[in-house]
Design a protein around this motif. Structure first.
Motif, PDB file in Angstrom:
ATOM      1  N   GLU A   7      -4.027  -3.945   7.288  1.00 17.09           N
ATOM      2  CA  GLU A   7      -3.820  -2.878   8.470  1.00 17.09           C
ATOM      3  C   GLU A   7      -4.793  -2.321   9.330  1.00 17.09           C
ATOM      4  OE1 GLU A   7      -0.750  -0.392  10.346  1.00 17.09           O
ATOM      5  OE2 GLU A   7      -0.551  -2.215   9.071  1.00 17.09           O
ATOM      6  N   SER A  36      -6.386  -2.846  16.374  1.00 18.65           N
ATOM      7  CA  SER A  36      -6.710  -1.745  15.997  1.00 18.65           C
ATOM      8  C   SER A  36      -7.871  -1.033  16.686  1.00 18.65           C
ATOM      9  CB  SER A  36      -6.628  -1.833  14.589  1.00 18.65           C
ATOM     10  OG  SER A  36      -7.338  -0.381  14.077  1.00 18.65           O
ATOM     11  N   LYS A  71       3.675  -0.720   6.497  1.00 21.70           N
ATOM     12  CA  LYS A  71       4.705  -0.264   7.646  1.00 21.70           C
ATOM     13  C   LYS A  71       5.226   1.279   7.188  1.00 21.70           C
ATOM     14  CE  LYS A  71       8.801  -1.989   9.576  1.00 21.70           C
ATOM     15  NZ  LYS A  71       9.752  -0.914   9.471  1.00 21.70           N
ATOM     16  N   ARG A  78       2.527   3.478   8.285  1.00 24.64           N
ATOM     17  CA  ARG A  78       2.393   3.569   9.689  1.00 24.64           C
ATOM     18  C   ARG A  78       3.412   4.386  10.283  1.00 24.64           C
ATOM     19  NH1 ARG A  78       1.886  -1.429  10.137  1.00 24.64           N
ATOM     20  NH2 ARG A  78       4.164  -1.998  10.696  1.00 24.64           N
ATOM     21  N   GLU A  79       4.472   4.271   9.572  1.00 22.90           N
ATOM     22  CA  GLU A  79       5.752   5.041  10.168  1.00 22.90           C
ATOM     23  C   GLU A  79       5.926   6.387   9.706  1.00 22.90           C
ATOM     24  OE1 GLU A  79       9.146   2.223   9.561  1.00 22.90           O
ATOM     25  OE2 GLU A  79       8.492   0.908  11.366  1.00 22.90           O
ATOM     26  N   ASN A  95       1.535  10.201  10.695  1.00 17.77           N
ATOM     27  CA  ASN A  95       0.837   8.867  11.273  1.00 17.77           C
ATOM     28  C   ASN A  95       1.449   8.431  12.718  1.00 17.77           C
ATOM     29  OD1 ASN A  95      -1.150   9.158   9.169  1.00 17.77           O
ATOM     30  ND2 ASN A  95      -0.023   7.621   7.945  1.00 17.77           N
ATOM     31  N   LYS A 137      -0.378   8.398  16.559  1.00 17.57           N
ATOM     32  CA  LYS A 137      -0.423   7.172  17.213  1.00 17.57           C
ATOM     33  C   LYS A 137       0.347   7.824  18.772  1.00 17.57           C
ATOM     34  CE  LYS A 137       1.109   2.297  17.577  1.00 17.57           C
ATOM     35  NZ  LYS A 137       1.780   1.373  16.941  1.00 17.57           N
ATOM     36  N   HIS A 144      -5.885  11.197   6.743  1.00 13.84           N
ATOM     37  CA  HIS A 144      -5.224  10.141   6.952  1.00 13.84           C
ATOM     38  C   HIS A 144      -4.205   9.986   5.728  1.00 13.84           C
ATOM     39  CE1 HIS A 144      -3.768   6.272   8.661  1.00 13.84           C
ATOM     40  NE2 HIS A 144      -3.888   5.752   7.616  1.00 13.84           N
TER      41      HIS A 144
END
Length: 237
Positions: free
Chosen positions: A124, A130, A200, A203-204, A208, A212, A223
């Motif tokens: 990731e 990235s 995923k 990330r979602e 986070n 973004k 994080h």
């Protein structure tokens, strides 16, 4: 070597680096990546500090999966005394659905390191699109599913298909892939675990996702890696 990063060219001619050289290099690297999450104090933390700008760099992440691995532990408070610690393992907690055995939360991994620690960075954070991979270095994640077997002549090992943390050094697939890499042959990604699903979810995660959307790459706090997710989805991490 012909490094793409000017900083490497500057320091690459040194036969050896002193401690002061390391500090100077990291300080200049921090200045070069000003505006990103790169900080000297965490240069060895891949979740904060980006890879070097090295387009020709190839990174191979090779690890075993498919073995129950401890990831979290339940503790309980006990009556403290001068000779006792205030918390001890709570071995009375068991939940087959959540894979909790005598107070230990089990997840996928190589028997020593959980999957999240094994694969998240490569699968990731270091993707070519990235900001943690500024040179778009090629990163190959290659997983080896544990298929151990009893070896009558070597009962302490688990055979040529083992994905166990140490035993994987004798995995025939790993050895073949290492030879291919050393010979300049191509080794393609292979993911057999749920690491992409886990990535995923992270990330979602609302925090986070907000980071973004802000587009600044920075926010207060750490994080989110799934540990702070209060939903039941974290049972898969």
């Amino acid at each position: 070597p012909n490094y793409e990063d000017p900083l490497f060219s500057k320091f690459g001619s040194k036969p050896a680096w002193s401690f002061d050289d390391v500090i100077q290099y990291l300080s200049e690297w921090k200045s070069e990546y000003q505006g990103t999450r790169a900080i000297v104090e965490a240069w060895n933390d891949p979740t904060i500090h980006p890879l070097p700008h090295a387009p020709s760099l190839n990174i191979y992440c090779m690890y075993g999966v498919g073995l129950p691995t401890s990831r979290m532990y339940h503790y309980r408070r006990q009556n403290a005394s001068e000779n006792d610690v205030p918390f001890i393992m709570d071995n009375e907690i068991n939940n087959e659905t959540k894979r909790i055995i005598i107070g230990i939360k089990m997840v996928d991994g190589d028997g020593s390191v959980p999957l999240l620690s094994l694969g998240y960075t490569c699968a990731e954070l270091w993707k070519e699109d990235s900001d943690m991979n500024p040179g778009k270095s090629r990163v190959v994640t290659r997983e080896y599913k544990h298929e151990g077997s009893f070896q009558i002549d070597d009962p302490m090992r688990q055979g040529p298909l083992s994905g166990e943390h140490c035993d994987i050094l004798g995995n025939h697939g790993v050895l073949e892939d290492l030879i291919k890499i050393a010979a300049g042959d191509s080794v393609e990604p292979r993911i057999v675990s749920k690491i992409e699903e886990i990535a995923k979810k992270i990330r979602e995660h609302p925090i986070n996702a907000q980071e973004k959307n802000n587009g600044d790459g920075e926010r207060d706090g750490e994080h989110v890696d799934g540990n702070n997710d209060s939903s039941n989805d974290k049972d898969e991490l």
